[in-house]
Design a protein around this motif. Structure first.
Motif, mmCIF file in Angstrom:
data_model
loop_
_atom_site.group_PDB
_atom_site.id
_atom_site.type_symbol
_atom_site.label_atom_id
_atom_site.label_comp_id
_atom_site.label_asym_id
_atom_site.label_seq_id
_atom_site.Cartn_x
_atom_site.Cartn_y
_atom_site.Cartn_z
ATOM 1 N N ALA A 176 0.838 -1.204 0.000
ATOM 2 C CA ALA A 176 0.000 0.000 0.000
ATOM 3 C C ALA A 176 0.868 1.248 0.000
ATOM 4 C CB ALA A 176 -0.931 0.000 1.212
ATOM 5 N N GLY A 177 1.891 1.262 0.841
ATOM 6 C CA GLY A 177 2.780 2.419 0.906
ATOM 7 C C GLY A 177 3.428 2.715 -0.434
ATOM 8 N N ALA A 178 3.882 1.674 -1.124
ATOM 9 C CA ALA A 178 4.506 1.864 -2.447
ATOM 10 C C ALA A 178 3.505 2.437 -3.447
ATOM 11 C CB ALA A 178 5.071 0.537 -2.946
ATOM 12 N N GLU A 179 2.268 1.958 -3.404
ATOM 13 C CA GLU A 179 1.245 2.464 -4.332
ATOM 14 C C GLU A 179 0.876 3.914 -3.999
ATOM 15 O OE1 GLU A 179 0.163 1.147 -7.117
ATOM 16 O OE2 GLU A 179 1.089 -0.808 -6.861
ATOM 17 N N TYR A 180 0.793 4.252 -2.705
ATOM 18 C CA TYR A 180 0.510 5.639 -2.328
ATOM 19 C C TYR A 180 1.632 6.552 -2.824
ATOM 20 C CZ TYR A 180 -3.354 4.219 0.737
ATOM 21 O OH TYR A 180 -4.541 3.724 1.241
ATOM 22 N N GLU A 181 2.866 6.095 -2.732
ATOM 23 C CA GLU A 181 3.983 6.911 -3.192
ATOM 24 C C GLU A 181 3.948 7.106 -4.709
ATOM 25 O OE1 GLU A 181 7.236 4.931 -1.206
ATOM 26 O OE2 GLU A 181 6.427 5.607 0.726
ATOM 27 N N ARG A 182 3.556 6.083 -5.453
ATOM 28 C CA ARG A 182 3.375 6.240 -6.903
ATOM 29 C C ARG A 182 2.232 7.213 -7.198
ATOM 30 N NH1 ARG A 182 5.564 1.123 -7.152
ATOM 31 N NH2 ARG A 182 3.702 -0.121 -6.855
ATOM 32 N N THR A 183 1.186 7.132 -6.386
ATOM 33 C CA THR A 183 0.059 8.048 -6.547
ATOM 34 C C THR A 183 0.522 9.492 -6.373
ATOM 35 O OG1 THR A 183 -1.488 6.388 -5.700
ATOM 36 C CG2 THR A 183 -2.222 8.678 -5.648
ATOM 37 N N LEU A 184 1.343 9.730 -5.368
ATOM 38 C CA LEU A 184 1.861 11.082 -5.134
ATOM 39 C C LEU A 184 2.648 11.590 -6.338
ATOM 40 C CD1 LEU A 184 2.999 10.708 -1.429
ATOM 41 C CD2 LEU A 184 1.234 12.272 -2.284
ATOM 42 N N GLU A 185 3.408 10.715 -6.970
ATOM 43 C CA GLU A 185 4.190 11.099 -8.151
ATOM 44 C C GLU A 185 3.283 11.471 -9.322
ATOM 45 O OE1 GLU A 185 6.837 7.884 -9.087
ATOM 46 O OE2 GLU A 185 7.786 7.963 -7.113
ATOM 47 N N LEU A 186 2.191 10.723 -9.484
ATOM 48 C CA LEU A 186 1.307 10.911 -10.636
ATOM 49 C C LEU A 186 0.251 11.989 -10.420
ATOM 50 C CD1 LEU A 186 0.822 7.145 -11.519
ATOM 51 C CD2 LEU A 186 2.135 8.841 -12.820
ATOM 52 N N GLY A 187 -0.147 12.211 -9.160
ATOM 53 C CA GLY A 187 -1.180 13.198 -8.860
ATOM 54 C C GLY A 187 -2.582 12.598 -8.927
ATOM 55 N N LEU A 188 -3.528 13.347 -8.400
ATOM 56 C CA LEU A 188 -4.928 12.921 -8.341
ATOM 57 C C LEU A 188 -5.844 14.122 -8.532
ATOM 58 C CD1 LEU A 188 -4.944 10.580 -5.212
ATOM 59 C CD2 LEU A 188 -5.447 9.896 -7.545
ATOM 60 N N ASN A 189 -7.120 13.840 -8.819
ATOM 61 C CA ASN A 189 -8.091 14.923 -8.861
ATOM 62 C C ASN A 189 -8.315 15.452 -7.435
ATOM 63 O OD1 ASN A 189 -10.062 13.379 -7.491
ATOM 64 N ND2 ASN A 189 -10.987 12.670 -9.389
ATOM 65 N N HIS A 190 -8.999 16.549 -7.315
ATOM 66 C CA HIS A 190 -9.140 17.259 -6.041
ATOM 67 C C HIS A 190 -9.740 16.394 -4.924
ATOM 68 C CE1 HIS A 190 -9.348 20.717 -3.422
ATOM 69 N NE2 HIS A 190 -10.633 20.511 -3.239
ATOM 70 N N ASP A 191 -10.850 15.705 -5.202
ATOM 71 C CA ASP A 191 -11.508 14.903 -4.163
ATOM 72 C C ASP A 191 -10.625 13.760 -3.672
ATOM 73 O OD1 ASP A 191 -13.710 16.520 -4.264
ATOM 74 O OD2 ASP A 191 -14.921 15.142 -5.455
ATOM 75 N N ARG A 192 -10.044 13.036 -4.575
ATOM 76 C CA ARG A 192 -9.178 11.919 -4.165
ATOM 77 C C ARG A 192 -7.894 12.432 -3.516
ATOM 78 N NH1 ARG A 192 -11.322 9.444 -8.936
ATOM 79 N NH2 ARG A 192 -12.406 7.509 -8.421
ATOM 80 N N HIS A 193 -7.404 13.569 -3.990
ATOM 81 C CA HIS A 193 -6.193 14.144 -3.399
ATOM 82 C C HIS A 193 -6.427 14.450 -1.915
ATOM 83 C CE1 HIS A 193 -2.402 16.211 -3.104
ATOM 84 N NE2 HIS A 193 -3.029 17.241 -2.568
ATOM 85 N N ALA A 194 -7.633 14.833 -1.552
ATOM 86 C CA ALA A 194 -7.959 15.100 -0.150
ATOM 87 C C ALA A 194 -7.986 13.814 0.674
ATOM 88 C CB ALA A 194 -9.303 15.820 -0.053
ATOM 89 N N GLN A 195 -8.320 12.702 0.043
ATOM 90 C CA GLN A 195 -8.382 11.419 0.742
ATOM 91 C C GLN A 195 -7.008 10.789 0.924
ATOM 92 O OE1 GLN A 195 -10.985 9.081 -1.688
ATOM 93 N NE2 GLN A 195 -12.772 10.320 -1.223
ATOM 94 N N LEU A 196 -6.099 11.105 0.022
ATOM 95 C CA LEU A 196 -4.778 10.478 0.032
ATOM 96 C C LEU A 196 -4.033 10.632 1.357
ATOM 97 C CD1 LEU A 196 -2.518 8.948 -1.441
ATOM 98 C CD2 LEU A 196 -1.786 11.143 -2.389
ATOM 99 N N PRO A 197 -3.926 11.822 1.946
ATOM 100 C CA PRO A 197 -3.175 11.924 3.198
ATOM 101 C C PRO A 197 -3.786 11.115 4.344
ATOM 102 C CG PRO A 197 -3.818 14.110 2.424
ATOM 103 C CD PRO A 197 -4.371 13.118 1.462
ATOM 104 N N VAL A 198 -5.102 10.996 4.350
ATOM 105 C CA VAL A 198 -5.750 10.220 5.411
ATOM 106 C C VAL A 198 -5.344 8.755 5.298
ATOM 107 C CG1 VAL A 198 -7.953 9.489 6.409
ATOM 108 C CG2 VAL A 198 -7.700 11.818 5.526
ATOM 109 N N GLN A 199 -5.429 8.234 4.091
ATOM 110 C CA GLN A 199 -5.108 6.822 3.886
ATOM 111 C C GLN A 199 -3.604 6.565 4.012
ATOM 112 O OE1 GLN A 199 -8.733 6.394 0.730
ATOM 113 N NE2 GLN A 199 -7.061 4.975 0.471
ATOM 114 N N TYR A 200 -2.800 7.370 3.348
ATOM 115 C CA TYR A 200 -1.347 7.194 3.384
ATOM 116 C C TYR A 200 -0.824 7.459 4.796
ATOM 117 C CZ TYR A 200 3.543 7.861 1.825
ATOM 118 O OH TYR A 200 4.901 7.779 1.642
#
Length: 141
Positions: free
Chosen positions: A32-56
């Motif tokens: 999960a941590g590796a996938e969250y880090e890839r997500t950070l590199e690629l970026g997300l839309n506004h709503d999901r970007h707000a969820q990312l720090p909670v999950q990561y």
């Protein structure tokens, strides 16, 4: 979920974000941590970007990365999709780091806006949790 994520046509990190959530739910924090880090590199839309720090931020303590979890959760944006979850997650990370008074303060402050009354009093009580610790540290110097 893996097959769906593999077929995701998005150019941002949506597929990685969904994979990370899947791994988290299954208890595979390293993946999960590796996938969250890839997500950070690629970026997300506004709503999901707000969820990312909670999950990561809630995954990082499981990886022994408490200081990073605290930093991620402290920087988490306020957003309607997450409500007070970043602050509650931060309180849990602080508690895990042994910063119990600060953790309690953050948890209380996260709920103050939801109180129909006593907001000022609760804010003052919460602030006192860490103000006395700050005073104690200053007195030791």
């Amino acid at each position: 979920m893996q097959a769906l994520a593999d077929r995701c046509p998005a150019e941002d990190g949506r597929a990685e974000f969904e994979r990370a959530g899947m791994y988290d739910s299954m208890g595979f924090e390293t993946e999960a941590g590796a996938e969250y880090e890839r997500t950070l590199e690629l970026g997300l839309n506004h709503d999901r970007h707000a969820q990312l720090p909670v999950q990561y931020g809630s995954t990082l303590p499981s990886l022994g990365r408490l200081d990073e979890a605290i930093a991620v959760l402290q920087a988490a944006p306020m957003h309607a999709t997450t409500g007070s979850a970043p602050r509650v997650g931060l309180s849990l990370a602080l508690h895990s780091a042994g910063r119990k008074d600060e953790a309690l303060r953050v948890a209380i402050e996260a709920q103050i806006d939801a109180l129909p009354r006593y907001q000022r009093s609760m804010h003052n009580y919460a602030a006192a949790l860490t103000e006395s610790a700050t005073s104690d540290e200053s007195a030791k110097r």
